[in-house]
Design an enzyme around this catalytic site. Structure first.
Site, PDB file in Angstrom:
ATOM      1  N   GLU A  33     -46.623 -21.104  -1.114  1.00 49.97           N
ATOM      2  CA  GLU A  33     -45.575 -21.399  -0.123  1.00 49.97           C
ATOM      3  C   GLU A  33     -44.266 -20.824  -0.673  1.00 49.97           C
ATOM      4  OE1 GLU A  33     -46.354 -25.424   2.455  1.00 49.97           O
ATOM      5  OE2 GLU A  33     -45.813 -25.717   0.381  1.00 49.97           O
ATOM      6  N   SER A  74     -42.805 -29.487  -5.693  1.00 51.10           N
ATOM      7  CA  SER A  74     -43.762 -29.839  -4.643  1.00 51.10           C
ATOM      8  C   SER A  74     -43.070 -30.415  -3.410  1.00 51.10           C
ATOM      9  CB  SER A  74     -44.735 -30.900  -5.147  1.00 51.10           C
ATOM     10  OG  SER A  74     -45.372 -30.487  -6.318  1.00 51.10           O
ATOM     11  N   ASN A  99     -47.585 -30.228   1.824  1.00 51.35           N
ATOM     12  CA  ASN A  99     -47.491 -31.607   1.349  1.00 51.35           C
ATOM     13  C   ASN A  99     -46.858 -32.527   2.384  1.00 51.35           C
ATOM     14  OD1 ASN A  99     -48.772 -31.165  -1.062  1.00 51.35           O
ATOM     15  ND2 ASN A  99     -46.900 -30.821  -2.235  1.00 51.35           N
ATOM     16  N   HIS A 126     -43.891 -22.254  -4.350  1.00 51.98           N
ATOM     17  CA  HIS A 126     -44.769 -23.412  -4.538  1.00 51.98           C
ATOM     18  C   HIS A 126     -46.217 -22.961  -4.668  1.00 51.98           C
ATOM     19  CE1 HIS A 126     -46.594 -27.334  -2.800  1.00 51.98           C
ATOM     20  NE2 HIS A 126     -46.527 -27.390  -4.114  1.00 51.98           N
TER      21      HIS A 126
END
Ligand code: 3HC
Ligand code: NAI
Length: 680
Positions: free
Chosen positions: A439, A406, A477, A427
């Site tokens: 991602e 992450s 994130n 991801h």
């Protein structure tokens, strides 16, 4: 060659469109159709007309790139009204996807035929508009109000078989015989009079049908402007003369086309397609065949990741450290497939096939033949490096090694192998078998082939892939962090969790940050020492408030998990703030918006500045498909463009002394705001 050509087959004139890739009804197509129809009218030997398309599809809609520019004549609505009124029968012959203006062209034709594999729909609502070439008036007259509501407000296409059932098409053609079958059909009906004209039919609505539809779909339609406009137009089809209904459709689409919502939804349509393009990657970069996949870690993410491949027929070997964890992971996958069968998303046979392709293992040796390995173990650099070190020893040369991390540095993970060019981040988002976003994290040494393969594979598993560079948290994130930091800070300064969440819900997010935290569980990553209370979350966990699962977190929950603001949680938060000496004050919704959302835009600008995202619209795609940013606000960067970058910068400056000592405004954002530019 012209995009429209004609073929004479004795007494039938066939009008053929060839406007790749999707036969959009751009100006040249409309003009060509008009001229060809004039030719048919003028020639006494022509008794009937067929309209069909070459290439992969019948007209898949108006040309969206023409929206917002002055429309050139003939415009589609006028062309179709005229076409319906002519005295020679027109047969629409459909294959591929007859969508939007394409289906409206078919509806204005006198007869409709399609191959069994064709799909038909009016997806305009997904672009924040409504069918604007008579579709809202004609479809209910053909298929009835309930089916028209489903198709126009829902926007999903239907199969040719369903279309035949509900009377949308007159007959099916042979799958490989559309052209000939359409001509035969045209000949068959050539002399039938009067011509069936949809606009002359009546649409009948049962009393209360529109309000019942509104009530049943309130949640799905919340925040969107277009669905209500669609309903009003269909209601007009049932209650007003055709011409008046058409006039209402006209005025509604005019307003919607000019709206920020439609601009945002059209932006996302093109952004999604742009995201698939990688700057600087040579066309024809060789792809690595992926025929088998390994997944390391059968936890929350590993299981969902595996399902993506199993569901499309790619065998997966899934590895755990211990039998118990492996059994648990495999059981969860089985349960999820059973759920898919129960909900009708899959047949039992499909689910059985998928699960039969799964091989559980405890041994790295079993990964020696797979083409791609995706690691989804604990989020810890030492653990990840150990796993990649082991992988490097067993994986075959040329295998792609991916991490689902992450936040962590993919280059550092790659350094644990002797082949960093084969390493990248993939991801996924939770639940990984459901969420659309992927991602794709491009490491410093990731090879072009590995990157291109990942993008291609993403399409195969029906994900929307966005390329991100290596940085803490990548695109999504990384931008979540300032939002979460500010939300956490705001509740210490006097805002209630429910105040912050309400601002997010009003904005159009499905959930606010504190609802989300309660859902995920406040004890994720908790050290489990109730005496250490360095954050509000730790203080809540120490009191047994772990979120929804324990009946309370930031909110209180009843047995049905209905949420109410929690006086207990608010007291814990107030005590925590008092212990830190943070004074309490009234906090406005505007401040919540500015501190939580403008800081995200600012982080997005930094990501662009650093080249960690290829383009602003990629960031928008990440937030719409991965984090519930309302599509009608187009993603954070388009939203910022729409409200004005100067507004964002002014807001950030106003809040500057509350944003923490490390906060800085992005120079790119400043520069654009000052020069009146936008991101998109
Ligand atoms: N106008 C202009 N360009 C379009 C387009 C359209 N309606 N639909 C697709 N394109 C472009 C895409 O941007 C893409 O361009 P690119 O290659 O440069 O990226 C290219 O065509 C191929 O599109 P896809 O990658 O999406 O191809 P797929 O094969 O995956 O999907 C499709 C084909 C199902 C037709 C899909 O493109 C689609 O859903 N298109 C939109 C359909 C639509 O919304 N139609 C209604 C338009 S609005 C309208 O008709 C108004 C009317 O009521 C007046
Ligand atoms: P999890 O704790 O549910 O699962 C991790 C699994 O890996 C456990 O079953 C564990 O037994 C196994 N494992 C640990 N070390 C291992 C090793 N050396 N070899 C084999 N198996 C090992 O964790 P989760 O949530 O699935 O997260 C996994 C990764 O995915 C993390 O990097 C996380 O950051 C990332 N991620 C998590 C998301 C989420 O929402 N949970 C979303 C996106 C990414």
């Amino acid at each position: 060659m012209s995009v429209i050509t004609t073929e004479r087959h004795d007494d039938v004139l066939v009008i053929v469109s060839n406007n790749p890739p999707i036969n959009a009804l751009g100006h040249a197509v409309r003009d060509g159709i008009k001229q060809a129809l004039e030719q048919a009218i003028a020639d006494p030997a022509v008794k009937a007309v067929v309209i069909r398309c070459d290439g992969r599809t019948f007209f898949a809609g108006a040309d969206i790139t023409e929206f917002g520019k002055p429309m050139q004549e003939p415009q589609l609505p006028g062309l179709l009204e005229w076409m319906e009124s002519i005295e020679k029968p027109v047969v629409a012959a459909m294959h591929g996807t007859a969508l939007g203006g394409g289906l409206e062209t078919a509806l204005a034709s006198h007869y409709r035929i399609a191959v069994p594999s064709a799909k038909m729909g009016l997806p305009e609502v997904k672009l924040g508009i409504l069918p604007g070439a008579g579709g809202t008036q004609r479809l209910p007259r053909v298929v009835g109000v309930p089916a028209a509501l489903e198709m126009i407000v829902g926007g999903a296409p239907i199969s040719a078989k369903k279309a035949l059932e509900i009377g949308l098409i007159d007959r099916l053609a042979g799958e490989d015989n559309l052209a000939a079958d359409a001509i035969a059909f045209a000949r068959e009906i050539a002399d039938q009079r009067p011509l069936p004209r949809v606009s002359e039919k009546q649409a009948v609505a049962e009393p209360g049908v529109f309000d019942a539809f509104r009530a049943a779909n309130a949640r799905k339609m919340k925040g969107f402007e277009a669905p209500e406009a669609c309903i009003q137009a269909i209601q007009a089809a049932a209650e007003l003369p055709y011409a008046e209904g058409l006039a209402l459709e006209r005025s509604l689409i005019g307003k919607l086309l000019a709206s920020d919502q439609s601009k945002a939804q059209r932006h996302i349509f093109f952004a999604e397609r742009a995201a698939a393009k990688i700057d600087g990657l040579a066309a024809g970069t060789p792809l690595i065949p992926i025929k088998s996949v390994g997944v390391i870690g059968a936890g929350t993410m590993g299981g969902g990741i595996a399902m993506n491949f199993l569901s499309i027929g790619i065998p997966v070997t899934i590895l755990e450290m211990q039998q118990e964890a492996l059994d648990r992971g495999v059981a969860t996958i089985g349960k999820n497939y059973a759920g898919n069968v129960k909900s009708g998303r899959m047949t039992q046979e499909q689910a059985d096939k998928a699960t039969s392709l799964l091989t559980p293992t405890l041994s790295y040796d079993d990964l020696s033949t797979v083409d791609l390995v995706i690691e989804a173990v604990f989020e810890n650099m030492d653990v990840k490096k150990e796993v990649f070190g082991k992988l490097d020893k067993v994986a075959k040369p040329g295998a792609i090694l991916a991490s689902n991390t992450s936040y962590l540095d993919v280059d550092e993970i790659a350094s644990a192998t002797s082949r960093p060019e084969y390493v990248l981040g993939l991801h996924f988002f939770s639940p990984a078998n459901v969420m659309k976003l992927l991602e794709v994290v491009r490491g410093a040494k990731t090879s072009d082939s590995v990157l291109a393969t990942a993008m291609d594979l993403a399409k195969k598993i029906k994900k929307i892939a966005v390329v991100a560079g290596v940085c803490y948290g990548f695109i999504g994130n990384r931008m979540l962090k300032p939002r979460q930091d500010q939300a956490g800070q705001l509740i210490l300064e006097g805002a209630k969790p429910s105040d912050v969440d309400r601002v997010f819900l009003d904005f159009g997010f499905p959930m606010g940050p504190f609802q989300l935290a309660d859902l995920a569980g406040l004890d994720i990553g908790w050290h489990r020492d109730p005496t250490r209370r360095e954050t509000v979350r730790e203080a809540l966990c120490a009191e047994g408030r772990l979120g929804q699962k324990s009946g309370g977190g930031f909110y209180d929950y009843d047995e049905k998990r209905n949420r109410t603001p929690s006086p207990v949680a608010e007291k814990i938060i107030a005590e925590f703030a008092a212990a830190k000496g943070i004074p309490q004050r009234q906090i406005s919704d505007e401040e919540i918006r500015e501190r939580c959302l403008y800081t995200m835009v600012n982080e997005g600008a930094k990501i662009l500045e650093e080249g960690k995202a290829q383009r602003a619209s990629d960031i928008d795609v990440v937030w719409v498909y991965g984090y519930g940013w309302p599509v009608y606000r187009g993603g954070p960067m388009l939203w910022a463009d729409q409200i004005g970058l100067k507004t964002v910068v002014d807001g950030l400056k106003r809040q500057a002394d509350r944003l923490g000592k490390d906060f800085t405004v992005s120079p790119l954002l400043l520069e654009k705001a000052e020069s009146g530019k936008t991101f998109n």
